[in-house]
Write an enzyme that holds these catalytic residues in place. Structure first.
Site, PDB file in Angstrom:
ATOM      1  N   ASP A  38      44.767 -40.471 -28.606  1.00 15.18           N
ATOM      2  CA  ASP A  38      44.078 -40.203 -29.854  1.00 15.18           C
ATOM      3  C   ASP A  38      44.503 -39.006 -31.051  1.00 15.18           C
ATOM      4  OD1 ASP A  38      41.329 -39.898 -30.433  1.00 15.18           O
ATOM      5  OD2 ASP A  38      40.979 -38.226 -29.338  1.00 15.18           O
TER       6      ASP A  38
ATOM      7  N   TYR B 287      30.734 -39.105 -21.380  1.00 13.50           N
ATOM      8  CA  TYR B 287      31.743 -39.210 -21.988  1.00 13.50           C
ATOM      9  C   TYR B 287      32.765 -39.661 -21.313  1.00 13.50           C
ATOM     10  CZ  TYR B 287      36.571 -37.207 -23.021  1.00 13.50           C
ATOM     11  OH  TYR B 287      38.134 -36.951 -22.565  1.00 13.50           O
TER      12      TYR B 287
ATOM     13  N   HIS C  94      39.913 -41.029 -22.756  1.00 15.93           N
ATOM     14  CA  HIS C  94      41.108 -40.184 -22.793  1.00 15.93           C
ATOM     15  C   HIS C  94      40.869 -39.725 -21.544  1.00 15.93           C
ATOM     16  CE1 HIS C  94      39.950 -37.660 -25.978  1.00 15.93           C
ATOM     17  NE2 HIS C  94      40.320 -37.894 -26.460  1.00 15.93           N
TER      18      HIS C  94
ATOM     19  N   CYS D  54      40.160 -28.929 -27.694  1.00 12.14           N
ATOM     20  CA  CYS D  54      40.242 -27.594 -26.705  1.00 12.14           C
ATOM     21  C   CYS D  54      40.558 -27.221 -27.608  1.00 12.14           C
ATOM     22  CB  CYS D  54      41.550 -28.516 -25.834  1.00 12.14           C
ATOM     23  SG  CYS D  54      40.989 -29.895 -24.814  1.00 12.14           S
TER      24      CYS D  54
END
Ligand code: ADP
Ligand code: SF4
Length: 711
Positions: A285, A189, A192, A50
């Protein structure tokens, strides 16, 4: 002023062309890696991260990614790109690839990356039950009926067969758009805990009774289908990467590297062209350096390569080329994934390639970069003040235009602001004198780095000192506490005051706007008593110690930890609902809370400090005002800071003397101007150097803005 070294700065060894050669030990890092139909020129891989810019600040985003490619990252990825309006996470600013309207800015990004010979990757995502869809107002989707995990009283509804068919089509179309935009690597994906595909995989999120629920084969079905769809759609020209969290660090409640994480890799082993593996959630993470060391994910991901022949990428805040070589040679990963190390130093690969290891600006693991995303603002970085400023201010992380004139600058204070101002002014070719009152460099970057778990913060000082020592045009003086008289006597035309700040001792902070009665003469401490050589720990009395945190960042929690580890009975009192509340934006608030509990610190939340008298604190509930009392042998006030601005004020008061003294400008920077984070101080120092010699109009917006085009 006392000279740092008696030697002439010109006599220091300078870099020669010969020394600008790669160490053969690192050759392995520069081997090309085949990823499906494309080839990465080396093993440096900027994984999706991000940046708070995405669709809202696309020119900024493209320029930032382009700089990473210029710095040698063979693969440069976007942040997550929402594939559909039902996948959006407003107010967070990620990327969007909803339809053709998104293509021009995505093309600009791929062109910026391709211009430097790198591959561009895009992380396609449907955020499932993590997407509240505040902007689109679409009904959230998930494998089962579940509450949105994004702080909203909304629920995702269980997807039916039509929804699943829609999802597959949306993903396929998004992949085709990504290919049209020029991307070389297209992601599927499941990481997360933010991805619909991970939600389908998860036993705790997925209680379906159809072919997408139940057994692992069923729960992995949608991932398999979408991997196949994506390969069929774009696999002729684009590699298809699978980002997968092999462990959720939830034990039996989640996916584990020994259990289903292992089995998913076994089931899908050869299907993707690349495995990008990590742990979930994002908090786990991207752990801060306070809670995780370099390479902390190796123990979870190391099994992956044994199950696939496809290249494997992992992360772990690697900044050391030796560690990178080790993980490749040990067969843990093929490519060195990085988000934060590439933010702190976009030129990390180039520096290794050119044999400039000392020049690497190592990430300190503070997660200030994450806070930008969390407040939906462009990314910022403690170590790299140019991060996020590549387009709007035209700042490059490695170069600054030479100053128009070789003028003299005096910088007072050798903390983060002063060191960065001196370094960057030196880089511009100015004649710099840097004076520091203390016997050591670094200011708070040094003193705070001695607090538990914060040693890597010292890298802010280390990197700048390393660079300064290479600059012949910077003179540095320790043990030089300057006064206004001193400064006027030197006749150096430009003065930057980077003299820092001092913690308040009067109780004024975020919630208290009037001084607290009873603190004068009482056993009151501030963080300054525990920093550097102040010796506060040795002066604490026996009996209960109360740390009152009315600031909410790192300091209150870390001092409570420090004092508790000395064996004291410590209570942390805060008006906030969370311990070290602002650190939630840096992802480590839960770790801090757990650490304090483990250290035996008593936590009293939602509580105001109302009064203090003879070993007793008066407290009040933030909401009801209900009073309570607590025994207190010593009170540690972590509230707010005041700028050390006396020298600045003295100089301003003597402005009439400036002309005779040869002074043309006096500028307060960093904490001396307004106390803030170390990142803000570094930025202020850098900005001082960039602005030097420019005529700035305070009425003019100091950066370019992204155009907003009306339909
Ligand atoms: P910042 O984060 O803004 O860089 P710091 O508090 O980390 O602020 O650093 C300020 C530095 O300035 C400290 O190292 C302090 O010793 C030094 N300093 C403060 N006053 C003076 C002064 N009058 N002369 C020289 N150095 C000073
Ligand atoms: Fe590293 Fe901190 Fe910069 Fe993030 S902000 S990249 S954690 S130094």
């Amino acid at each position: 002023m006392v000279r740092v070294t008696g030697a002439s700065f010109d006599s220091r060894p300078r870099r020669t062309a010969k020394s600008l050669m790669r160490d053969p030990r690192y050759d392995i890092l520069f081997e090309p890696v085949r990823i499906g139909p494309v080839t990465a020129r080396n093993r440096f891989y900027q994984v999706p991260h991000c940046c708070g810019m995405g669709y809202r600040y696309p020119s900024s985003s493209a320029a930032m990614r382009g700089v990473k490619a210029e710095g040698g990252w063979a693969v440069v990825c976007t942040e997550e790109a929402e594939i559909h309006p039902s996948a959006e996470v407003a107010p967070f600013v990620e990327n969007r690839i909803w339809d053709a309207q998104d293509l021009p800015h995505l093309k600009a990004l791929t062109e910026a990356v391709h211009a430097h010979g790198s591959l561009a990757g895009i992380e396609l995502v449907h955020n499932g039950q993590h997407a509240a869809n505040h902007y689109s107002r679409e009904v959230p989707l998930g494998p089962s009926h579940r509450v949105i995990d994004n702080g909203a009283p909304l629920q995702a509804r269980a997807m039916d067969g039509t929804d699943i068919a829609n999802l597959r089509r949306w993903h396929r179309k998004a992949a085709l758009r990504a290919k049209e935009a020029g991307f070389d690597i297209v992601y599927v994906y499941a990481g997360h805990d933010m991805s619909l595909l991970q939600h389908f995989l998860s036993r705790r999120h997925n209680d379906r009774a159809d072919e997408y629920g139940g057994s692992l084969e069923n729960r992995v079905r949608l991932i398999r289908e979408i991997l196949i769809d994506t390969k069929e759609a774009v696999g002729d020209r684009c590699a298809v990467a699978f980002r997968f969290a092999v462990d959720e660090l939830l034990g039996a409640d989640g996916i584990t590297a020994e259990g289903e994480g292992h089995d998913v890799v076994a089931l899908l082993a050869e299907l993707p062209d690349l495995w990008d593996v990590n742990v979930s959630t994002w908090m786990n993470d991207s752990q801060t350096a306070r809670f995780a060391e370099e390479g902390y994910q190796e123990r979870y991901i190391k099994f992956v390569k044994s199950l696939t022949t496809k290249p494997v990428v992992g992360v772990g805040r690697y900044t050391s080329p030796d560690a990178m070589v080790r993980v490749v040679k040990q067969g843990i990963m093929d490519m060195i994934g990085a988000a934060r190390p590439s933010i702190a130093d976009p030129f990390l690969p180039r520096k290794i390639e050119e044999g400039r290891i000392d020049d690497i600006r190592e990430c300190i693991g503070c997660n200030i970069c994450v806070t930008g995303d969390d407040v939906s603002s462009p990314i910022r970085c403690t170590q790299n003040p140019t991060m996020g400023e590549e387009w709007r201010r035209g700042w490059h992380p490695e170069t600054i235009p030479a100053a128009k004139q070789r003028e003299r600058v005096l910088i007072v204070g050798g903390g983060p602001a002063g060191l960065e101002a001196a370094r960057a002014c030196g880089q511009r070719g100015l004649e710099v004198v840097l004076a520091e009152a203390g016997e050591t460099w670094g200011g708070r970057a040094l003193t705070e780095s001695r607090l538990p778990g914060l040693s890597s913060w010292g890298r802010v000082k280390d990197w700048r000192l390393g660079q300064l020592h290479k600059l012949a045009n910077v003179e540095m003086f320790l043990a030089s506490a300057l006064t206004a008289d001193d400064i006027l006597s030197y006749g150096i035309p430009h003065v930057a005051l980077a003299t820092g700040a001092t913690w308040r001792r009067d109780g004024i902070g975020l919630t208290r706007h009037r001084p607290l009665a009873g603190v004068a003469g009482a056993a009151v401490f501030t963080p300054d008593d525990f920093l550097g050589d102040a010796g506060g720990l040795d002066r604490l009395p026996a009996g209960p110690i109360v740390v009152y945190d009315d600031e909410g960042y790192v300091m209150g929690g870390v001092l409570a930890e420090l004092i508790a580890k000395r064996g004291h009975d410590v209570t942390l009192v805060t008006p906030a609902a969370l311990v070290s509340a602002w650190t939630a934006r840096a992802l480590d608030q839960p770790f801090i809370h757990r650490r304090l509990v483990e250290c035996g610190v008593t936590l009293q939340l939602n509580c105001l400090l109302a009064g203090y008298a003879s070993d007793r604190l008066d407290l009040a509930c933030v909401y009801s005002g209900a009073p309570s009392q607590r025994d207190c042998a010593a009170l540690v006030l972590v509230t707010a800071r005041l700028p050390n601005e006396q020298v600045c004020l003295d100089l301003m008061a003597r402005k009439a003397e400036w002309i005779d003294a040869g002074i043309r400008s006096v500028t307060a920077i960093g904490d001396c101007r307004a106390p803030a984070t170390i990142a803000a101080a570094v930025f202020a120092g850098h900005r001082y150097a960039r602005d030097f010699g420019e005529t700035l109009d305070p009425d003019v917006v100091p950066f370019k803005r992204e155009a907003i085009v009306a339909e």
